[in-house]
Design an enzyme around this catalytic site. Sequence first.
Site, PDB file in Angstrom:
ATOM      1  N   HIS A 202     -51.766  23.226 -35.104  1.00  8.19           N
ATOM      2  CA  HIS A 202     -51.378  22.013 -34.376  1.00  8.19           C
ATOM      3  C   HIS A 202     -50.033  21.427 -34.803  1.00  8.19           C
ATOM      4  O   HIS A 202     -49.580  20.461 -34.206  1.00  8.19           O
ATOM      5  CB  HIS A 202     -52.440  20.921 -34.553  1.00  8.19           C
TER       6      HIS A 202
HETATM    7  C1  UD1 Z   1     -51.044  13.803 -35.957  1.00  8.43           C
HETATM    8  C2  UD1 Z   1     -50.142  13.631 -37.176  1.00  8.43           C
HETATM    9  C3  UD1 Z   1     -50.178  14.910 -38.001  1.00  8.43           C
HETATM   10  C4  UD1 Z   1     -51.590  15.281 -38.366  1.00  8.43           C
HETATM   11  C5  UD1 Z   1     -52.457  15.345 -37.116  1.00  8.43           C
HETATM   12  C6  UD1 Z   1     -53.902  15.567 -37.502  1.00  8.43           C
HETATM   13  C7  UD1 Z   1     -48.113  12.238 -36.949  1.00  8.43           C
HETATM   14  C8  UD1 Z   1     -46.643  12.273 -36.790  1.00  8.43           C
HETATM   15  N1  UD1 Z   1     -48.745  13.409 -36.772  1.00  8.43           N
HETATM   16  O1  UD1 Z   1     -50.520  14.842 -35.165  1.00  8.43           O
HETATM   17  O2  UD1 Z   1     -49.443  14.726 -39.195  1.00  8.43           O
HETATM   18  O3  UD1 Z   1     -51.582  16.531 -38.997  1.00  8.43           O
HETATM   19  O4  UD1 Z   1     -52.359  14.112 -36.396  1.00  8.43           O
HETATM   20  O5  UD1 Z   1     -54.632  16.155 -36.485  1.00  8.43           O
HETATM   21  O6  UD1 Z   1     -48.683  11.206 -37.214  1.00  8.43           O
HETATM   22  N2  UD1 Z   1     -54.510  13.829 -28.256  1.00  8.43           N
HETATM   23  C9  UD1 Z   1     -55.720  13.746 -27.584  1.00  8.43           C
HETATM   24  N3  UD1 Z   1     -56.728  13.020 -28.153  1.00  8.43           N
HETATM   25  C10 UD1 Z   1     -56.596  12.366 -29.332  1.00  8.43           C
HETATM   26  C11 UD1 Z   1     -55.372  12.440 -29.993  1.00  8.43           C
HETATM   27  C12 UD1 Z   1     -54.342  13.171 -29.451  1.00  8.43           C
HETATM   28  O7  UD1 Z   1     -55.889  14.335 -26.524  1.00  8.43           O
HETATM   29  O8  UD1 Z   1     -57.561  11.753 -29.795  1.00  8.43           O
HETATM   30  C13 UD1 Z   1     -53.405  14.645 -27.683  1.00  8.43           C
HETATM   31  C14 UD1 Z   1     -52.415  13.827 -26.856  1.00  8.43           C
HETATM   32  O9  UD1 Z   1     -51.991  14.610 -25.799  1.00  8.43           O
HETATM   33  C15 UD1 Z   1     -51.261  13.627 -27.838  1.00  8.43           C
HETATM   34  C16 UD1 Z   1     -51.300  14.895 -28.681  1.00  8.43           C
HETATM   35  O10 UD1 Z   1     -52.682  15.233 -28.758  1.00  8.43           O
HETATM   36  O11 UD1 Z   1     -50.039  13.433 -27.184  1.00  8.43           O
HETATM   37  C17 UD1 Z   1     -50.722  14.730 -30.079  1.00  8.43           C
HETATM   38  O12 UD1 Z   1     -51.350  13.646 -30.773  1.00  8.43           O
HETATM   39  P1  UD1 Z   1     -50.558  12.806 -31.890  1.00  8.43           P
HETATM   40  O13 UD1 Z   1     -51.496  11.841 -32.512  1.00  8.43           O
HETATM   41  O14 UD1 Z   1     -49.281  12.272 -31.343  1.00  8.43           O
HETATM   42  O15 UD1 Z   1     -50.123  13.893 -32.935  1.00  8.43           O
HETATM   43  P2  UD1 Z   1     -50.976  15.023 -33.657  1.00  8.43           P
HETATM   44  O16 UD1 Z   1     -50.426  16.343 -33.219  1.00  8.43           O
HETATM   45  O17 UD1 Z   1     -52.422  14.769 -33.485  1.00  8.43           O
HETATM   46  N1  UDP Z   2     -61.324  19.616 -38.813  1.00  6.61           N
HETATM   47  C1  UDP Z   2     -62.541  19.455 -38.129  1.00  6.61           C
HETATM   48  N2  UDP Z   2     -62.707  20.091 -36.935  1.00  6.61           N
HETATM   49  C2  UDP Z   2     -61.750  20.904 -36.388  1.00  6.61           C
HETATM   50  C3  UDP Z   2     -60.525  21.063 -37.105  1.00  6.61           C
HETATM   51  C4  UDP Z   2     -60.351  20.398 -38.299  1.00  6.61           C
HETATM   52  O1  UDP Z   2     -63.427  18.763 -38.618  1.00  6.61           O
HETATM   53  O2  UDP Z   2     -61.979  21.454 -35.313  1.00  6.61           O
HETATM   54  C5  UDP Z   2     -61.111  18.850 -40.070  1.00  6.61           C
HETATM   55  C6  UDP Z   2     -60.847  19.692 -41.297  1.00  6.61           C
HETATM   56  O3  UDP Z   2     -62.057  20.007 -41.970  1.00  6.61           O
HETATM   57  C7  UDP Z   2     -59.965  18.779 -42.137  1.00  6.61           C
HETATM   58  C8  UDP Z   2     -59.209  17.965 -41.106  1.00  6.61           C
HETATM   59  O4  UDP Z   2     -59.934  18.086 -39.889  1.00  6.61           O
HETATM   60  O5  UDP Z   2     -60.743  17.898 -42.920  1.00  6.61           O
HETATM   61  C9  UDP Z   2     -57.816  18.487 -40.960  1.00  6.61           C
HETATM   62  O6  UDP Z   2     -57.192  17.880 -39.891  1.00  6.61           O
HETATM   63  P1  UDP Z   2     -55.863  18.459 -39.235  1.00  6.61           P
HETATM   64  O7  UDP Z   2     -55.755  19.904 -39.507  1.00  6.61           O
HETATM   65  O8  UDP Z   2     -55.894  18.015 -37.819  1.00  6.61           O
HETATM   66  O9  UDP Z   2     -54.726  17.607 -39.962  1.00  6.61           O
HETATM   67  P2  UDP Z   2     -53.806  17.853 -41.253  1.00  6.61           P
HETATM   68  O10 UDP Z   2     -54.694  18.010 -42.419  1.00  6.61           O
HETATM   69  O11 UDP Z   2     -52.945  19.039 -40.972  1.00  6.61           O
HETATM   70  O12 UDP Z   2     -52.976  16.610 -41.302  1.00  6.61           O
END
Ligand code: UD1
Ligand code: UDP
Length: 360
Positions: A202
């Site tokens: 992601h």
């Molecule tokens: C964010 C964090 C990243 C973290 C990740 C965990 C920042 C800059 N990034 O990235 O560091 O690793 O979360 O997963 O803060 N969306 C949904 N449903 C949701 C949330 C998001 O559909 O509940 C979709 C939307 O289209 C959105 C995209 O995911 O535009 C990205 O979501 P966003 O929260 O902006 O960034 P992440 O990639 O989730």
């Molecule tokens: N995770 C989860 N379900 C999923 C993918 C990830 O429960 O389908 C959990 C995972 O165990 C970890 C956290 O989400 O605790 C990691 O989140 P993510 O990879 O989105 O964010 P990052 O750690 O890179 O910021």
Amino acid sequence: MEPMIIVGTRPEIVKMAPVAKELEKRGIRYFLLHTGQHYSEFMSQSFFEDLGLRAPDLNLQIGSGTHAQQTAKALVGIEEAILNETPDVVLVQGDTNAVLSATLAAVKVGVPVGHVEAGLRSHDRRMPEEYNRRLTDHASDFLFAPTEVAAEILERENVWGKVVVTGNTVIDALEERLPIAREQSNIMHEMDLEDFALLTLHRAENVDDRTTLEGLVNGLAELEVDIIFPAHPRTVSRLKQFQLMERVKQSSIRIIQPVGYLDFLVLLDSCRFVLTDSGGIQEEVTAPSLNKKVFVLRNSTERPEAIESGHSTLVGTDPMGFPDAIRHELRKGVDEERKSPYGSGDAAERIINTLLAEIA
Ligand code: UD1
Ligand code: UDP
């Protein structure tokens, strides 16, 4: 001492749950604020349930948007909450936009900040998280470094706050929840799984770039293993946008919706190995009860300790290189004798002990 705990995304819910529970265990009241950056049931609500965490006191519902939109909305909302609730300390975790917003809001109204998971550095300027974590570390009063490596980085950068090595709360959460997951999750049976590798992807610098994402899909599809891929919503929309979804579906990659924490722990527990660009998952594989091998699909990592301990191998994103790098490592065999660099599950206890000694 009455802290305000900030969460915004799924990894923050996982990693702050042990801190909240440690406070509850000691009868200390806290205010729980969710910025609402993650809002889908499977990215937010299900994590509160699976972690046994109470619902937030306030959800700002900032939702998706540009970095400036997310950061600014949360900044305004958190400042208002701090002025209303007058916490003694604001606790943030990791490197998301919620972390930067909460830190700026707190320090400017004179409330100290405790940064959980301080001192990580990828040195990759493409990553939005690298700015969030650096800025937060330099404004925080308490820096809870997961390892000595992270603490040394902070000391070298001459941060203003107090640095304490605590381990990572991700291990606390995992060690507490894994036995429950093994008992309650039915995912292996429901999905009829046996021998598989587990994939997550992601990171914006991987999935928002068409060439990189296409290379990753092609390289992964080449591996001689069935792959289970709970795909983040960002990745699903990019796969659709770049017309790569069909290629994924025709390959050995089985794409599914993100799963809840308990199901994910069982997938981690049962898989042959892990492929990921996630931060938290690089740490989770090192938990004493899991002790898995992870291949990190990135060019750099802010978690070198897991490479050092033998849990993790950085394989890059180049389809001409990473599949062979993975095969090579797998042929070498996996050394079973490894110790987690992220602690043994008492990070939250150390964090609260420090705060009580410094603030109360
Ligand atoms: C964010 C964090 C990243 C973290 C990740 C965990 C920042 C800059 N990034 O990235 O560091 O690793 O979360 O997963 O803060 N969306 C949904 N449903 C949701 C949330 C998001 O559909 O509940 C979709 C939307 O289209 C959105 C995209 O995911 O535009 C990205 O979501 P966003 O929260 O902006 O960034 P992440 O990639 O989730
Ligand atoms: N995770 C989860 N379900 C999923 C993918 C990830 O429960 O389908 C959990 C995972 O165990 C970890 C956290 O989400 O605790 C990691 O989140 P993510 O990879 O989105 O964010 P990052 O750690 O890179 O910021």
